[in-house]
Scaffold this motif. Structure first.
Motif, PDB file in Angstrom:
ATOM      1  N   GLU A  46       6.437   9.475   6.599  1.00 31.69           N
ATOM      2  CA  GLU A  46       6.173  10.790   7.188  1.00 31.69           C
ATOM      3  C   GLU A  46       6.266  10.735   8.718  1.00 31.69           C
ATOM      4  O   GLU A  46       6.862  11.602   9.355  1.00 31.69           O
ATOM      5  CB  GLU A  46       4.796  11.283   6.760  1.00 31.69           C
ATOM      6  CG  GLU A  46       4.447  12.655   7.252  1.00 31.69           C
ATOM      7  CD  GLU A  46       5.310  13.749   6.646  1.00 31.69           C
ATOM      8  OE1 GLU A  46       5.520  14.766   7.334  1.00 31.69           O
ATOM      9  OE2 GLU A  46       5.773  13.597   5.504  1.00 31.69           O
TER      10      GLU A  46
ATOM     11  N   CYS B 104       0.840  -1.202   0.000  1.00 31.95           N
ATOM     12  CA  CYS B 104       0.000   0.000   0.000  1.00 31.95           C
ATOM     13  C   CYS B 104       0.877   1.254   0.000  1.00 31.95           C
ATOM     14  O   CYS B 104       1.608   1.511   0.956  1.00 31.95           O
ATOM     15  CB  CYS B 104      -0.922   0.006   1.216  1.00 31.95           C
ATOM     16  SG  CYS B 104      -1.916   1.496   1.352  1.00 31.95           S
ATOM     17  N   ILE B 105       0.787   2.017  -1.061  1.00 30.07           N
ATOM     18  CA  ILE B 105       1.601   3.229  -1.185  1.00 30.07           C
ATOM     19  C   ILE B 105       1.259   4.244  -0.097  1.00 30.07           C
ATOM     20  O   ILE B 105       2.124   4.927   0.429  1.00 30.07           O
ATOM     21  CB  ILE B 105       1.474   3.863  -2.590  1.00 30.07           C
ATOM     22  CG1 ILE B 105       2.502   4.996  -2.743  1.00 30.07           C
ATOM     23  CG2 ILE B 105       0.051   4.355  -2.847  1.00 30.07           C
ATOM     24  CD1 ILE B 105       2.659   5.508  -4.147  1.00 30.07           C
ATOM     25  N   TYR B 106      -0.003   4.300   0.299  1.00 24.71           N
ATOM     26  CA  TYR B 106      -0.404   5.257   1.335  1.00 24.71           C
ATOM     27  C   TYR B 106       0.184   4.882   2.689  1.00 24.71           C
ATOM     28  O   TYR B 106       0.601   5.751   3.454  1.00 24.71           O
ATOM     29  CB  TYR B 106      -1.933   5.360   1.413  1.00 24.71           C
ATOM     30  CG  TYR B 106      -2.527   5.804   0.109  1.00 24.71           C
ATOM     31  CD1 TYR B 106      -2.308   7.095  -0.376  1.00 24.71           C
ATOM     32  CD2 TYR B 106      -3.287   4.936  -0.663  1.00 24.71           C
ATOM     33  CE1 TYR B 106      -2.840   7.506  -1.585  1.00 24.71           C
ATOM     34  CE2 TYR B 106      -3.820   5.345  -1.876  1.00 24.71           C
ATOM     35  CZ  TYR B 106      -3.596   6.628  -2.338  1.00 24.71           C
ATOM     36  OH  TYR B 106      -4.102   7.024  -3.531  1.00 24.71           O
ATOM     37  N   SER B 107       0.234   3.596   2.980  1.00 26.44           N
ATOM     38  CA  SER B 107       0.853   3.153   4.237  1.00 26.44           C
ATOM     39  C   SER B 107       2.337   3.477   4.247  1.00 26.44           C
ATOM     40  O   SER B 107       2.880   3.939   5.254  1.00 26.44           O
ATOM     41  CB  SER B 107       0.662   1.652   4.428  1.00 26.44           C
ATOM     42  OG  SER B 107      -0.691   1.346   4.629  1.00 26.44           O
TER      43      SER B 107
ATOM     44  N   LYS C  92       3.927   5.821   2.528  1.00 27.32           N
ATOM     45  CA  LYS C  92       4.110   7.272   2.626  1.00 27.32           C
ATOM     46  C   LYS C  92       3.798   7.771   4.040  1.00 27.32           C
ATOM     47  O   LYS C  92       4.507   8.616   4.577  1.00 27.32           O
ATOM     48  CB  LYS C  92       3.228   8.007   1.616  1.00 27.32           C
ATOM     49  CG  LYS C  92       3.535   7.691   0.171  1.00 27.32           C
ATOM     50  CD  LYS C  92       4.933   8.097  -0.205  1.00 27.32           C
ATOM     51  CE  LYS C  92       5.206   7.744  -1.656  1.00 27.32           C
ATOM     52  NZ  LYS C  92       6.598   7.763  -2.004  1.00 27.32           N
ATOM     53  N   GLY C  93       2.732   7.225   4.645  1.00 26.54           N
ATOM     54  CA  GLY C  93       2.366   7.618   6.009  1.00 26.54           C
ATOM     55  C   GLY C  93       3.437   7.238   7.019  1.00 26.54           C
ATOM     56  O   GLY C  93       3.800   8.046   7.892  1.00 26.54           O
TER      57      GLY C  93
END
Length: 197
Positions: free
Chosen positions: A19, A10-13, A15-16
């Motif tokens: 961050e 998961c790209i969002y995971s 990136k999160g």
């Protein structure tokens, strides 16, 4: 500088987490959504910590023992934190057999996750030397061909991008299949349910 590798489909995971972890500049973070590339990155880059969500790969694992490549690459000098995004009994059972630094749910509050990450990093061995060198499974050029191949790039485009002949691309692909134990050129990309058909 502490090195952390994020393995997650998961790209969002990814990136999160990147961050969350990189709020201060003490971390160098790399990421991947490919287990084969992850093993190579662990061997070559030698991160201090690996954070992985194996459940995201559950539909693409041909065998649960594919995870052993990640565990063996980590050895004792790289801490591994498994973050599960769902319930996958086989993956959970397999991870319990190995010395995972921590296994947590992705639903964990961010503050606790940050604190746990810092604790695991602080508890790593002070000396980062490998007792035994592990040779990379793929060469850097084979790794590049595999990356382009998984992006559905044509052989001609791979040849042009890398400045090699199309025949050499076929040779690289054959070597990659042999090293990864793939029966044919499609089996690397089939889910286990599709491979059974």
């Amino acid at each position: 500088m502490v090195k952390i590798l994020l393995i997650d489909r998961c790209i969002y995971s990814r990136k999160g987490m990147k961050e969350l972890i990189s709020k201060d500049n003490q971390f160098s973070i790399s990421e991947t959504d490919n287990l084969l590339v992850a093993r190579e990155k662990i061997i070559q880059w030698q991160p201090d910590m690996v954070i992985a969500d194996f459940s995201g790969f559950s539909d693409t694992l041909h065998s649960i023992s594919q995870l052993s490549a990640i565990y063996s690459a980590c050895e004792k000098s790289t801490r591994l934190m498994v973050m599960q995004s769902g319930e996958h009994p086989l993956i959970e059972q397999y991870c319990r057999k190995w010395e995972t630094a921590e296994s947590v749910s992705k639903a964990m509050p961010l503050k606790e996750l940050r604190e746990l990450t810092e604790y695991i990093i602080a508890s790593r061995p002070p000396c980062r030397f490998r007792q035994q060198a592990i040779a990379p499974l793929l060469t850097l050029r084979e790794e590049r061909v595999l990356t382009l191949w998984t992006d559905a790039t044509s052989n001609e485009m791979i040849a042009r991008t890398m400045g090699i002949s199309t025949k050499t691309v076929y040779t690289y692909k054959r070597n990659i299949r042999m090293k990864l134990g793939a029966d044919n050129r499609f089996s690397l990309f089939l889910t286990p349910s599709m491979a059974a058909i």
